[in-house]
Design a protein around this motif. Structure first.
Motif, mmCIF file in Angstrom:
data_model
loop_
_atom_site.group_PDB
_atom_site.id
_atom_site.type_symbol
_atom_site.label_atom_id
_atom_site.label_comp_id
_atom_site.label_asym_id
_atom_site.label_seq_id
_atom_site.Cartn_x
_atom_site.Cartn_y
_atom_site.Cartn_z
ATOM 1 N N ILE A 135 30.747 -28.440 12.800
ATOM 2 C CA ILE A 135 29.543 -29.099 13.316
ATOM 3 C C ILE A 135 28.918 -28.295 14.442
ATOM 4 N N LYS A 136 27.632 -28.516 14.608
ATOM 5 C CA LYS A 136 26.902 -27.979 15.758
ATOM 6 C C LYS A 136 26.521 -29.138 16.667
ATOM 7 N N VAL A 137 26.478 -28.835 17.966
ATOM 8 C CA VAL A 137 26.162 -29.879 18.939
ATOM 9 C C VAL A 137 25.064 -29.382 19.878
ATOM 10 N N ASN A 138 24.343 -30.331 20.442
ATOM 11 C CA ASN A 138 23.374 -30.022 21.486
ATOM 12 C C ASN A 138 24.124 -29.913 22.811
ATOM 13 N N CYS A 139 23.868 -28.851 23.555
ATOM 14 C CA CYS A 139 24.723 -28.481 24.691
ATOM 15 C C CYS A 139 23.983 -28.464 26.016
ATOM 16 N N ASN A 140 24.786 -28.522 27.084
ATOM 17 C CA ASN A 140 24.341 -28.271 28.444
ATOM 18 C C ASN A 140 25.065 -27.060 28.994
ATOM 19 N N VAL A 141 24.361 -26.246 29.764
ATOM 20 C CA VAL A 141 24.999 -25.232 30.593
ATOM 21 C C VAL A 141 24.825 -25.701 32.033
ATOM 22 N N SER A 142 25.931 -26.081 32.660
ATOM 23 C CA SER A 142 25.889 -26.622 34.026
ATOM 24 C C SER A 142 26.305 -25.531 35.005
ATOM 25 N N ILE A 143 25.488 -25.326 36.045
ATOM 26 C CA ILE A 143 25.736 -24.264 37.022
ATOM 27 C C ILE A 143 25.923 -24.884 38.400
ATOM 28 N N PHE A 144 27.051 -24.554 39.028
ATOM 29 C CA PHE A 144 27.324 -24.984 40.396
ATOM 30 C C PHE A 144 27.485 -23.732 41.254
#
Length: 446
Positions: free
Chosen positions: A256-265
């Motif tokens: 499966i493919k998913v919709n993603c987030n790239v979170s930057i701290f």
């Protein structure tokens, strides 16, 4: 039966058996490509012509006629369009576009859903915030969670995101994986006519996945997994839902493919440190990451998420165009981790310029995500602890202190003079005690 239903049924009755089977196949594939609600494969296969008309009217409302025209044109059965030329649907809801949508986009046009900002109660430092909303009759969407609801009367409710840690083993044992955030929703007044739980699975070009969705219900009696009949590109529909802990699940076993987030701290002291997370688009998980990072002095740099969906369990490599940057580890697998999500750490010594971060699938050349990190974005995170100068009140207190200390010194001098002159019969011990008492009284009065 309404005029619209009668017209649709008359049109479908002119189809041969093989044409009707083709119509059902095209109905499914067309709605998937257009990002419309999906009727399950099983229900389509079992439905006769009357059943198909009823399913279409219930699912697509005023879109039925346009959808039927589109399918008949694909089948090259244009001679049947004449019977639909003067047919229009009457709908109780706003019109929804039949334009194609990409994966991750809302199925319905944003004008169909009134977006509401919830009130937030964050009283408990160790507890998840509680979000509260209320609405009149209509179609609404929460800006934070993406949860949607349709109500015919005034409704008020609250919800919070819940940790999956205690549920993950049971979910895996049932051969499912998380496909949406775990939400604890409590209705305070009124009731929902329909509820739409958000999910992050990409269903475009993968119609076989639609039958693998389910909804998890968790309460004091245990876990119940319920099959769903309608899935959109961003939500799963629940009719007249009664809420407990709920989330969308997906059967394990399919790529499966998913919709993603790239979170930057980011945290900047004498050097710059970035923690970069790659996760499914789960607002509850994002909340958890902030709870982990912010107390350690890190700040969120918000950047647009990847435009395309990414495949679960694939490896992705993070790189930068800034010389001297240290990146560890070099790559990260996309997966859902409910306890301690892994991240990539980027260390840069004394940066003084803009730079880019790039995320690339392993063994490929083109980045799937590229964003600029600007100098002012990371420099604004410096925590400067300046020693504040004295205020006017402080200056006044200092002045008073100096005056009283001076007074003590003057008193000491006078007493010493009297002692030297042999004044009276007072002993030096008594004088010393008097001096100490005067000093003590002067300091206490500050």
């Amino acid at each position: 039966m309404t005029t619209v239903q009668e017209k649709l049924l008359e049109t479908l009755k002119d189809l041969t058996f093989s044409d009707f089977e083709q119509f059902k196949l095209l109905l499914r594939s067309t709605t998937i490509k257009k990002g419309l609600p999906i009727i399950s494969k099983r229900r389509l296969e079992r439905a006769d012509k009357v059943g198909i008309v009823k399913l279409m009217m219930k699912t697509y409302d005023q879109q039925c006629v346009d959808l039927t025209r589109m399918i008949l044109m694909k089948m090259d059965r244009r001679y049947l369009l004449q019977g639909l030329s003067d047919t229009s649907s009457v709908s109780k809801r706003p019109s929804k576009s039949l334009e194609p949508v990409s994966c991750g986009s809302n199925v319905e046009d944003s004008s169909d859903w009134t977006k509401l900002e919830p009130e937030v109660d964050s009283t408990g430092a160790d507890e998840a915030p509680i979000y509260s909303l209320q609405s009149e009759a209509g179609s609404f969407e929460c800006n934070v969670s993406g949860f949607r609801w349709i109500c015919k009367e005034k409704v008020s409710f609250k919800y919070q995101f819940c940790s999956l840690e205690e549920h993950m083993e049971r979910i895996k044992s049932m051969q499912y994986m998380p496909a949406g955030p775990l939400m604890d929703i409590t209705v305070l007044a009124g009731r929902f006519f329909e509820g739409y739980l958000p999910h992050w699975i990409c269903i475009v070009d993968n119609p076989t996945i639609l039958d693998k969705f389910a909804v998890l219900h968790t309460d004091d009696c245990g876990d119940v997994v319920e099959k769903v009949s309608e899935v959109t590109s961003s939500h799963v529909k629940l009719s007249e839902p009664v809420f407990s802990l709920k989330m969308v699940l997906l059967r394990i076993g399919l790529p499966i493919k998913v919709n993603c987030n790239v979170s930057i701290f980011v945290n900047k002291t004498s050097f710059l440190t970035l923690h970069v997370y790659l996760t499914p688009r789960d607002p509850g998980l994002q909340q958890k990451l902030e709870k982990i990072e912010l107390p350690d002095g890190y700040k969120v740099i918000r950047k647009p998420h990847p435009a395309k969906s990414l495949k679960m369990n694939d490896w992705f490599i993070l790189s930068t165009d800034l010389d001297g940057a240290e990146i560890c580890p070099k790559k990260l697998m996309l997966r859902y981790e409910s306890t301690e999500p892994n991240f990539i750490e980027v260390f840069i010594n004394n940066p003084d310029t803009n730079f880019h971060l790039n995320l690339t699938k392993e063994n490929e050349c083109e980045p799937v995500w590229t964003r600029a990190i600007r100098k002012d974005e990371y420099q604004s995170t410096v925590h400067i602890q300046e020693t504040p100068g004295p205020s006017n009140a402080d200056n006044a207190a200092i002045s008073t202190l100096q005056s009283r200390v001076s007074s003590i010194h003057t008193t000491d001098s006078c007493l010493q003079s009297l002692e030297n002159a042999g004044a009276s019969t007072t002993s030096s011990g008594t004088i010393a005690t008097t001096q100490d008492s005067m000093r003590s009284l002067s300091l206490f009065a500050l």
